[in-house]
Design a protein around this motif. Structure first.
Motif, PDB file in Angstrom:
ATOM      1  N   GLY A 101      32.811  51.419  21.557  1.00 28.60           N
ATOM      2  CA  GLY A 101      33.978  51.881  22.294  1.00 28.60           C
ATOM      3  C   GLY A 101      35.162  52.206  21.419  1.00 28.60           C
ATOM      4  N   LEU A 102      35.117  51.773  20.164  1.00 28.66           N
ATOM      5  CA  LEU A 102      36.222  52.015  19.237  1.00 28.66           C
ATOM      6  C   LEU A 102      35.884  53.185  18.321  1.00 28.66           C
ATOM      7  CD1 LEU A 102      36.962  48.306  18.279  1.00 28.66           C
ATOM      8  CD2 LEU A 102      38.096  49.684  20.032  1.00 28.66           C
ATOM      9  N   THR A 103      36.896  53.935  17.933  1.00 30.93           N
ATOM     10  CA  THR A 103      36.721  55.032  16.983  1.00 30.93           C
ATOM     11  C   THR A 103      37.556  54.738  15.745  1.00 30.93           C
ATOM     12  OG1 THR A 103      38.516  56.296  18.017  1.00 30.93           O
ATOM     13  CG2 THR A 103      36.283  56.742  18.784  1.00 30.93           C
ATOM     14  N   VAL A 104      36.966  54.915  14.582  1.00 26.85           N
ATOM     15  CA  VAL A 104      37.637  54.563  13.331  1.00 26.85           C
ATOM     16  C   VAL A 104      38.054  55.793  12.535  1.00 26.85           C
ATOM     17  CG1 VAL A 104      36.493  52.332  13.133  1.00 26.85           C
ATOM     18  CG2 VAL A 104      35.412  54.352  12.164  1.00 26.85           C
ATOM     19  N   THR A 105      37.864  56.977  13.101  1.00 27.52           N
ATOM     20  CA  THR A 105      38.130  58.215  12.369  1.00 27.52           C
ATOM     21  C   THR A 105      39.544  58.285  11.834  1.00 27.52           C
ATOM     22  OG1 THR A 105      36.577  59.323  13.851  1.00 27.52           O
ATOM     23  CG2 THR A 105      37.990  60.725  12.512  1.00 27.52           C
ATOM     24  N   GLU A 106      40.520  58.011  12.676  1.00 29.52           N
ATOM     25  CA  GLU A 106      41.917  58.129  12.250  1.00 29.52           C
ATOM     26  C   GLU A 106      42.235  57.123  11.153  1.00 29.52           C
ATOM     27  OE1 GLU A 106      46.352  57.971  14.317  1.00 29.52           O
ATOM     28  OE2 GLU A 106      44.602  58.508  15.552  1.00 29.52           O
ATOM     29  N   ALA A 107      41.712  55.899  11.284  1.00 31.60           N
ATOM     30  CA  ALA A 107      41.962  54.884  10.257  1.00 31.60           C
ATOM     31  C   ALA A 107      41.305  55.267   8.938  1.00 31.60           C
ATOM     32  CB  ALA A 107      41.434  53.531  10.736  1.00 31.60           C
ATOM     33  N   VAL A 108      40.074  55.784   9.004  1.00 35.28           N
ATOM     34  CA  VAL A 108      39.371  56.181   7.781  1.00 35.28           C
ATOM     35  C   VAL A 108      40.112  57.313   7.075  1.00 35.28           C
ATOM     36  CG1 VAL A 108      37.258  57.261   6.913  1.00 35.28           C
ATOM     37  CG2 VAL A 108      37.116  55.373   8.552  1.00 35.28           C
ATOM     38  N   ARG A 109      40.575  58.284   7.840  1.00 32.41           N
ATOM     39  CA  ARG A 109      41.305  59.399   7.237  1.00 32.41           C
ATOM     40  C   ARG A 109      42.598  58.928   6.585  1.00 32.41           C
ATOM     41  NH1 ARG A 109      40.597  64.018  11.977  1.00 32.41           N
ATOM     42  NH2 ARG A 109      38.502  64.745  11.331  1.00 32.41           N
ATOM     43  N   ALA A 110      43.345  58.085   7.283  1.00 28.19           N
ATOM     44  CA  ALA A 110      44.613  57.607   6.739  1.00 28.19           C
ATOM     45  C   ALA A 110      44.398  56.753   5.500  1.00 28.19           C
ATOM     46  CB  ALA A 110      45.363  56.818   7.810  1.00 28.19           C
ATOM     47  N   PHE A 111      43.414  55.867   5.560  1.00 29.98           N
ATOM     48  CA  PHE A 111      43.132  54.994   4.421  1.00 29.98           C
ATOM     49  C   PHE A 111      42.562  55.795   3.255  1.00 29.98           C
ATOM     50  CE2 PHE A 111      40.457  51.560   2.404  1.00 29.98           C
ATOM     51  CZ  PHE A 111      41.518  50.811   1.944  1.00 29.98           C
ATOM     52  N   GLY A 112      41.672  56.725   3.559  1.00 32.53           N
ATOM     53  CA  GLY A 112      41.095  57.556   2.513  1.00 32.53           C
ATOM     54  C   GLY A 112      42.115  58.418   1.811  1.00 32.53           C
ATOM     55  N   ALA A 113      43.154  58.847   2.546  1.00 36.55           N
ATOM     56  CA  ALA A 113      44.197  59.680   1.930  1.00 36.55           C
ATOM     57  C   ALA A 113      44.988  58.910   0.887  1.00 36.55           C
ATOM     58  CB  ALA A 113      45.132  60.216   3.012  1.00 36.55           C
ATOM     59  N   THR A 114      45.130  57.597   1.093  1.00 42.79           N
ATOM     60  CA  THR A 114      45.870  56.773   0.133  1.00 42.79           C
ATOM     61  C   THR A 114      44.971  56.209  -0.960  1.00 42.79           C
ATOM     62  OG1 THR A 114      45.610  54.806   1.514  1.00 42.79           O
ATOM     63  CG2 THR A 114      47.580  56.145   1.861  1.00 42.79           C
ATOM     64  N   PRO A 237      35.173  46.374  28.297  1.00 41.95           N
ATOM     65  CA  PRO A 237      36.464  46.988  27.995  1.00 41.95           C
ATOM     66  C   PRO A 237      36.502  48.443  28.475  1.00 41.95           C
ATOM     67  CG  PRO A 237      35.618  45.797  26.094  1.00 41.95           C
ATOM     68  CD  PRO A 237      34.507  45.865  27.083  1.00 41.95           C
ATOM     69  N   HIS A 238      37.679  48.909  28.815  1.00 42.36           N
ATOM     70  CA  HIS A 238      37.835  50.265  29.345  1.00 42.36           C
ATOM     71  C   HIS A 238      37.303  51.318  28.379  1.00 42.36           C
ATOM     72  CE1 HIS A 238      40.062  54.068  30.026  1.00 42.36           C
ATOM     73  NE2 HIS A 238      39.826  53.770  31.300  1.00 42.36           N
ATOM     74  N   SER A 239      37.556  51.154  27.086  1.00 45.67           N
ATOM     75  CA  SER A 239      37.117  52.165  26.120  1.00 45.67           C
ATOM     76  C   SER A 239      35.588  52.224  26.035  1.00 45.67           C
ATOM     77  CB  SER A 239      37.707  51.885  24.731  1.00 45.67           C
ATOM     78  OG  SER A 239      37.288  50.630  24.234  1.00 45.67           O
ATOM     79  N   VAL A 240      34.928  51.093  26.237  1.00 49.25           N
ATOM     80  CA  VAL A 240      33.463  51.085  26.246  1.00 49.25           C
ATOM     81  C   VAL A 240      32.953  51.875  27.448  1.00 49.25           C
ATOM     82  CG1 VAL A 240      31.420  49.620  26.505  1.00 49.25           C
ATOM     83  CG2 VAL A 240      33.265  48.928  24.976  1.00 49.25           C
ATOM     84  N   ALA A 241      33.564  51.634  28.613  1.00 49.55           N
ATOM     85  CA  ALA A 241      33.157  52.364  29.817  1.00 49.55           C
ATOM     86  C   ALA A 241      33.366  53.862  29.649  1.00 49.55           C
ATOM     87  CB  ALA A 241      33.942  51.846  31.022  1.00 49.55           C
ATOM     88  N   ALA A 242      34.480  54.253  29.014  1.00 45.20           N
ATOM     89  CA  ALA A 242      34.766  55.673  28.828  1.00 45.20           C
ATOM     90  C   ALA A 242      33.796  56.313  27.846  1.00 45.20           C
ATOM     91  CB  ALA A 242      36.206  55.848  28.350  1.00 45.20           C
ATOM     92  N   PHE A 243      33.392  55.570  26.842  1.00 42.41           N
ATOM     93  CA  PHE A 243      32.523  56.110  25.789  1.00 42.41           C
ATOM     94  C   PHE A 243      31.076  56.227  26.258  1.00 42.41           C
ATOM     95  CE2 PHE A 243      30.256  56.216  21.767  1.00 42.41           C
ATOM     96  CZ  PHE A 243      31.080  56.988  20.963  1.00 42.41           C
ATOM     97  N   TYR A 244      30.623  55.276  27.088  1.00 43.54           N
ATOM     98  CA  TYR A 244      29.213  55.217  27.486  1.00 43.54           C
ATOM     99  C   TYR A 244      29.049  55.591  28.963  1.00 43.54           C
ATOM    100  CZ  TYR A 244      28.404  52.787  23.077  1.00 43.54           C
ATOM    101  OH  TYR A 244      28.335  52.459  21.743  1.00 43.54           O
ATOM    102  N   GLN A 245      29.534  56.737  29.348  1.00 42.99           N
ATOM    103  CA  GLN A 245      29.414  57.164  30.741  1.00 42.99           C
ATOM    104  C   GLN A 245      27.988  57.612  31.065  1.00 42.99           C
ATOM    105  OE1 GLN A 245      32.571  59.679  32.344  1.00 42.99           O
ATOM    106  NE2 GLN A 245      33.814  59.254  30.530  1.00 42.99           N
TER     107      GLN A 245
END
Length: 289
Positions: A101-114, A237-245
């Motif tokens: 349910g969680l996405t790590v794309t934004e964190a990976v991009r931000a961390f990778g940029a630094t 969790p709500h994000s799990v429900a949204a991801f696995y419809q």
């Protein structure tokens, strides 16, 4: 005296199986060899670890204490081996675990940029192993869903999200805009009751009957298969429900249960600058789609 990690692994196998024959098969060694190693460990510790009869093998008080201490010790040794092996290969890798349910794309991009010198790798975790992957070194940091066993960890809460009820499409409550947890008191909960204490506390009539077994599941997909088949309901969790419809499962907000807390966790004894940098970035990014 230094503990022999090999003997300690042998001990844990016997302690978990409570059967020397099964433990020997699991370890791929002969049973007499295993018995000798356990006796040697008891001699070294000056403590009896097991009580053996013709019918049962049981842990002594000293054995229970050793099992409690041995698991994190062995996990730490495994973690050290993994990190050393990565370093020996010359790869500068940063491993991130994350729950469904969680996405790590934004964190990976931000961390990778630094930290452009890093090879950032990801491991999807489950309720079963979201903490274990930290202790055994498979990941450097993990985005976890509380509650977890926080022993030996540094845990920084990131955000909260509501939880919803996952119901079969033909459930009597499907289509409701919101329900109360009491509406599910008579339903079979497809997870341990302690995971939803609000349901556990109001379902008093269920406790008077023989409880129905909770199926063993290791993924969201497996859990939703049980829901879709009409075997029960689940709180997710709500994000799990949204991801696995899926068309045969509906989700309905539950108005009076605590939200799920998402947190960042890592081994408390580690002092890596990379961990501090990632922890600083984590609260600034979005973790759900």
């Amino acid at each position: 005296m230094d503990l022999d990690l090999r003997k300690l692994r042998y001990f844990v196998a016997v302690a978990e199986e409570l059967h020397f024959g099964r433990a020997a098969e699991r370890l791929h060694i002969a049973q007499p060899v295993l018995s000798r190693q356990i006796r040697a460990l008891e001699d070294e510790l000056h403590a009896q670890l097991f009580v053996r009869t013709k019918r049962v093998t049981e842990l002594t008080l000293a054995g229970r204490q050793l099992l409690e201490d041995a698991r994190p010790l062995l996990a730490g040794a495994d973690a050290t081996r993994r990190r050393v092996a990565r370093a020996a290969r010359g790869s500068k890798t940063f491993m991130i675990g994350f729950m469904p349910g969680l996405t790590v794309t934004e964190a990976v991009r931000a961390f990778g940029a630094t930290h452009p010198e890093l090879d950032i790798e990801l491991i999807r975790t489950t309720w079963d192993d979201q903490v274990q992957v930290l202790h055994d070194g498979r990941v450097d940091v993990s985005v976890v869903r509380l509650p977890i066993d926080q022993a030996g960890l540094t845990v920084h809460p990131l955000f909260e999200e509501p939880r919803v009820a996952a119901l079969p499409a033909d459930h009597r409550l499907a289509g409701k805009s919101q329900i109360d947890i009491t509406d599910l008191a008579d339903d079979h909960l497809l997870q341990p009751p302690d995971a939803v204490p609000e349901w556990r506390d109001i379902a008093t009539e269920l406790r008077a009957r023989t409880p129905r077994p909770v199926p063993v599941v290791h993924s969201v997909e497996e859990k939703l298969e049980h829901v879709a088949a009409g075997r029960g309901v689940s709180i997710v969790p709500h994000s799990v429900a949204a991801f696995y419809q899926r068309h045969d499962v509906v989700t309905v907000p539950v108005g009076n249960i605590a939200p799920n807390v998402v947190a960042l966790a890592w081994i408390a004894t580690r002092r890596s600058r990379l961990l501090r940098d990632f922890a600083a970035i984590a609260p600034t990014v979005t973790w759900t789609a």
